[in-house]
Write an enzyme that holds these catalytic residues in place. Structure first.
Site, PDB file in Angstrom:
ATOM      1  N   LYS A  13       0.836  -1.212   0.000  1.00 29.56           N
ATOM      2  CA  LYS A  13       0.000   0.000   0.000  1.00 29.56           C
ATOM      3  C   LYS A  13       0.870   1.263   0.000  1.00 29.56           C
ATOM      4  CE  LYS A  13      -1.967  -1.064   3.926  1.00 29.56           C
ATOM      5  NZ  LYS A  13      -1.214  -2.291   4.234  1.00 29.56           N
ATOM      6  N   ARG A  88     -10.072   1.159   7.969  1.00 30.03           N
ATOM      7  CA  ARG A  88      -9.687  -0.214   8.329  1.00 30.03           C
ATOM      8  C   ARG A  88     -10.760  -0.927   9.128  1.00 30.03           C
ATOM      9  NH1 ARG A  88      -3.394  -1.084   9.027  1.00 30.03           N
ATOM     10  NH2 ARG A  88      -2.868   0.911   8.145  1.00 30.03           N
ATOM     11  N   ARG A 127      11.969  -5.158   4.676  1.00 31.06           N
ATOM     12  CA  ARG A 127      11.648  -3.733   4.446  1.00 31.06           C
ATOM     13  C   ARG A 127      12.579  -2.802   5.218  1.00 31.06           C
ATOM     14  NH1 ARG A 127       5.704  -1.743   5.427  1.00 31.06           N
ATOM     15  NH2 ARG A 127       6.070  -2.636   7.473  1.00 31.06           N
ATOM     16  N   ARG A 160      11.135  -0.971  10.967  1.00 27.10           N
ATOM     17  CA  ARG A 160      10.045  -0.462  11.783  1.00 27.10           C
ATOM     18  C   ARG A 160       9.943  -1.232  13.088  1.00 27.10           C
ATOM     19  NH1 ARG A 160       4.861   0.469   8.043  1.00 27.10           N
ATOM     20  NH2 ARG A 160       3.903  -0.727   9.727  1.00 27.10           N
ATOM     21  N   ARG A 171      -0.824  -8.298  13.760  1.00 26.41           N
ATOM     22  CA  ARG A 171      -1.336  -7.316  12.767  1.00 26.41           C
ATOM     23  C   ARG A 171      -2.109  -8.029  11.665  1.00 26.41           C
ATOM     24  NH1 ARG A 171       4.006  -4.694  11.134  1.00 26.41           N
ATOM     25  NH2 ARG A 171       2.791  -3.751   9.464  1.00 26.41           N
TER      26      ARG A 171
HETATM   27  P1  AP5 Z   1       4.863  -1.566   1.828  1.00 23.10           P
HETATM   28  O1  AP5 Z   1       4.492  -0.716   0.670  1.00 23.10           O
HETATM   29  O2  AP5 Z   1       5.600  -0.922   2.971  1.00 23.10           O
HETATM   30  O3  AP5 Z   1       3.567  -2.362   2.385  1.00 23.10           O
HETATM   31  P2  AP5 Z   1       2.311  -1.826   3.168  1.00 23.10           P
HETATM   32  O4  AP5 Z   1       1.127  -2.512   2.628  1.00 23.10           O
HETATM   33  O5  AP5 Z   1       2.280  -0.315   3.191  1.00 23.10           O
HETATM   34  O6  AP5 Z   1       2.640  -2.417   4.611  1.00 23.10           O
HETATM   35  P3  AP5 Z   1       2.532  -1.785   6.074  1.00 23.10           P
HETATM   36  O7  AP5 Z   1       3.293  -2.725   6.981  1.00 23.10           O
HETATM   37  O8  AP5 Z   1       2.950  -0.353   6.098  1.00 23.10           O
HETATM   38  O9  AP5 Z   1       1.010  -1.885   6.323  1.00 23.10           O
HETATM   39  P4  AP5 Z   1       0.249  -1.804   7.647  1.00 23.10           P
HETATM   40  O10 AP5 Z   1      -1.111  -1.590   7.165  1.00 23.10           O
HETATM   41  O11 AP5 Z   1       0.415  -2.973   8.557  1.00 23.10           O
HETATM   42  O12 AP5 Z   1       0.981  -0.636   8.457  1.00 23.10           O
HETATM   43  P5  AP5 Z   1       0.624   0.896   8.664  1.00 23.10           P
HETATM   44  O13 AP5 Z   1       1.883   1.649   8.701  1.00 23.10           O
HETATM   45  O14 AP5 Z   1      -0.434   1.328   7.741  1.00 23.10           O
HETATM   46  O15 AP5 Z   1       5.701  -2.807   1.255  1.00 23.10           O
HETATM   47  C1  AP5 Z   1       6.287  -3.769   2.123  1.00 23.10           C
HETATM   48  C2  AP5 Z   1       7.668  -4.179   1.584  1.00 23.10           C
HETATM   49  O16 AP5 Z   1       7.486  -4.904   0.358  1.00 23.10           O
HETATM   50  C3  AP5 Z   1       8.597  -3.009   1.233  1.00 23.10           C
HETATM   51  O17 AP5 Z   1       9.894  -3.377   1.561  1.00 23.10           O
HETATM   52  C4  AP5 Z   1       8.464  -2.834  -0.306  1.00 23.10           C
HETATM   53  O18 AP5 Z   1       9.638  -2.320  -0.888  1.00 23.10           O
HETATM   54  C5  AP5 Z   1       8.194  -4.278  -0.733  1.00 23.10           C
HETATM   55  N1  AP5 Z   1       7.308  -4.401  -1.887  1.00 23.10           N
HETATM   56  C6  AP5 Z   1       6.124  -3.753  -2.094  1.00 23.10           C
HETATM   57  N2  AP5 Z   1       5.540  -4.163  -3.234  1.00 23.10           N
HETATM   58  C7  AP5 Z   1       6.378  -5.119  -3.773  1.00 23.10           C
HETATM   59  C8  AP5 Z   1       6.314  -5.945  -4.948  1.00 23.10           C
HETATM   60  N3  AP5 Z   1       5.268  -5.903  -5.805  1.00 23.10           N
HETATM   61  N4  AP5 Z   1       7.339  -6.796  -5.165  1.00 23.10           N
HETATM   62  C9  AP5 Z   1       8.371  -6.890  -4.313  1.00 23.10           C
HETATM   63  N5  AP5 Z   1       8.498  -6.137  -3.180  1.00 23.10           N
HETATM   64  C10 AP5 Z   1       7.493  -5.259  -2.908  1.00 23.10           C
HETATM   65  O19 AP5 Z   1      -0.028   0.864  10.128  1.00 23.10           O
HETATM   66  C11 AP5 Z   1       0.783   0.602  11.265  1.00 23.10           C
HETATM   67  C12 AP5 Z   1      -0.066   0.648  12.525  1.00 23.10           C
HETATM   68  O20 AP5 Z   1      -0.690   1.947  12.670  1.00 23.10           O
HETATM   69  C13 AP5 Z   1      -1.263  -0.325  12.577  1.00 23.10           C
HETATM   70  O21 AP5 Z   1      -0.865  -1.620  12.992  1.00 23.10           O
HETATM   71  C14 AP5 Z   1      -2.167   0.380  13.609  1.00 23.10           C
HETATM   72  O22 AP5 Z   1      -1.689   0.191  14.924  1.00 23.10           O
HETATM   73  C15 AP5 Z   1      -1.991   1.842  13.247  1.00 23.10           C
HETATM   74  N6  AP5 Z   1      -2.984   2.285  12.232  1.00 23.10           N
HETATM   75  C16 AP5 Z   1      -2.726   2.712  10.967  1.00 23.10           C
HETATM   76  N7  AP5 Z   1      -3.870   3.027  10.327  1.00 23.10           N
HETATM   77  C17 AP5 Z   1      -4.873   2.784  11.200  1.00 23.10           C
HETATM   78  C18 AP5 Z   1      -6.290   2.898  11.112  1.00 23.10           C
HETATM   79  N8  AP5 Z   1      -6.913   3.317   9.987  1.00 23.10           N
HETATM   80  N9  AP5 Z   1      -7.030   2.564  12.196  1.00 23.10           N
HETATM   81  C19 AP5 Z   1      -6.445   2.167  13.339  1.00 23.10           C
HETATM   82  N10 AP5 Z   1      -5.105   2.020  13.490  1.00 23.10           N
HETATM   83  C20 AP5 Z   1      -4.317   2.325  12.423  1.00 23.10           C
END
Ligand code: AP5
Length: 222
Positions: A13, A88, A127, A160, A171
């Site tokens: 994402k 979410r 990552r 992270r 998660r």
């Molecule tokens: P990346 O693009 O970083 O993946 P991502 O889907 O963004 O993963 P996240 O871990 O950031 O998602 P998340 O939803 O758990 O965390 P968030 O920060 O939103 O890609 C991952 C890796 O793969 C990278 O190294 C990239 O280079 C590689 N890659 C990507 N595409 C590829 C491909 N096609 N081929 C090969 N490699 C590839 O949330 C964190 C925390 O915040 C949550 O756990 C929660 O506590 C809180 N939070 C956030 N939003 C909310 C909400 N709306 N409500 C409540 N709590 C929330």
């Protein structure tokens, strides 16, 4: 154009969100990045946010919805936005619909980026994230030019704090229980686009770009 990015941790994402925001010249609003910035503060709210994130749990809806509403009111979000990681929960999806109805606006595309668990675990294990501009890298699929240094701003890359395997498992479970159900919500509205996120980066980029371009063409003709 207003775009929502749904998908499990590690699906891509953030990677796709930053790229399409750049191309469409709209802000990339990642609730995870907003919380990671807020959690550094010395406030009671920051303590609360840390306590949820560090356990792999979602931050409560009231806090999250208010934060997103404040962000969407900023000037730069008037011409569109990419929401990465929001909504979410069902309550967040309803709150976003309410916000948009008040503005006579809508979600144009909800991308659901999916990948098998094994792929997600490999992605998260490799990552690296920039401590300055939050750019995302991967030790194998997208390595930085200089080891542990961001290509874009020169700041240090880091892992992270929520990538401990136990927290990642939590998660993934929270995503399955609370976020997967809202995929049907966007399917029912008619704006869901499924993306196979396990394919190589350039293939995923092409799928995303084609969907965005076809929506731009429809809104231009309409
Ligand atoms: P990346 O693009 O970083 O993946 P991502 O889907 O963004 O993963 P996240 O871990 O950031 O998602 P998340 O939803 O758990 O965390 P968030 O920060 O939103 O890609 C991952 C890796 O793969 C990278 O190294 C990239 O280079 C590689 N890659 C990507 N595409 C590829 C491909 N096609 N081929 C090969 N490699 C590839 O949330 C964190 C925390 O915040 C949550 O756990 C929660 O506590 C809180 N939070 C956030 N939003 C909310 C909400 N709306 N409500 C409540 N709590 C929330």
């Amino acid at each position: 154009m207003n775009i929502v990015l749904l998908g499990p941790p590690g699906a891509g994402k953030g990677t796709q969100g930053a790229r399409i925001a750049d191309r469409l010249a709209v802000p990339h609003i990642s609730t995870g990045d907003l919380f990671r910035a807020m959690r550094r503060d010395n406030t009671a709210l920051a303590v609360q946010i840390r306590s949820y994130m560090d356990r792999g749990m979602y931050v409560p809806d009231e806090i999250t919805v208010q934060m997103v509403e404040n962000r969407l009111m900023k000037e730069d979000a008037r011409r569109g936005w990419i929401l990465d990681g929001f909504p979410r929960t069902h309550a967040q999806a309803i709150a976003l619909q309410d916000m948009l109805q008040r503005r006579r606006s809508r979600v144009d595309i909800a991308f659901h980026i999916s990948a098998p668990t094994g792929v997600l675990l490999d992605r998260l294990a490799g990552r690296l994230v920039c401590s300055g501009c939050t750019a995302i890298y991967h030790v194998i699929s997208k390595p930085p030019r200089r080891e542990m240094v961001c290509d874009q701003c020169g700041d240090a890359l880091q892992r992270r704090s929520d990538e401990d395997p136990e927290i990642v498992r939590q998660r993934l479970a929270v995503y399955a229980a609370q976020t997967e159900p809202i995929i049907d919500f966007y399917r029912a509205i008619g704006c869901l686009v499924e993306i196979n996120g396990s394919l190589p980066l350039e293939v995923v980029e092409r799928q995303v770009d084609e969907a965005v371009l076809s929506r731009v063409a429809i809104s231009t003709v309409g």
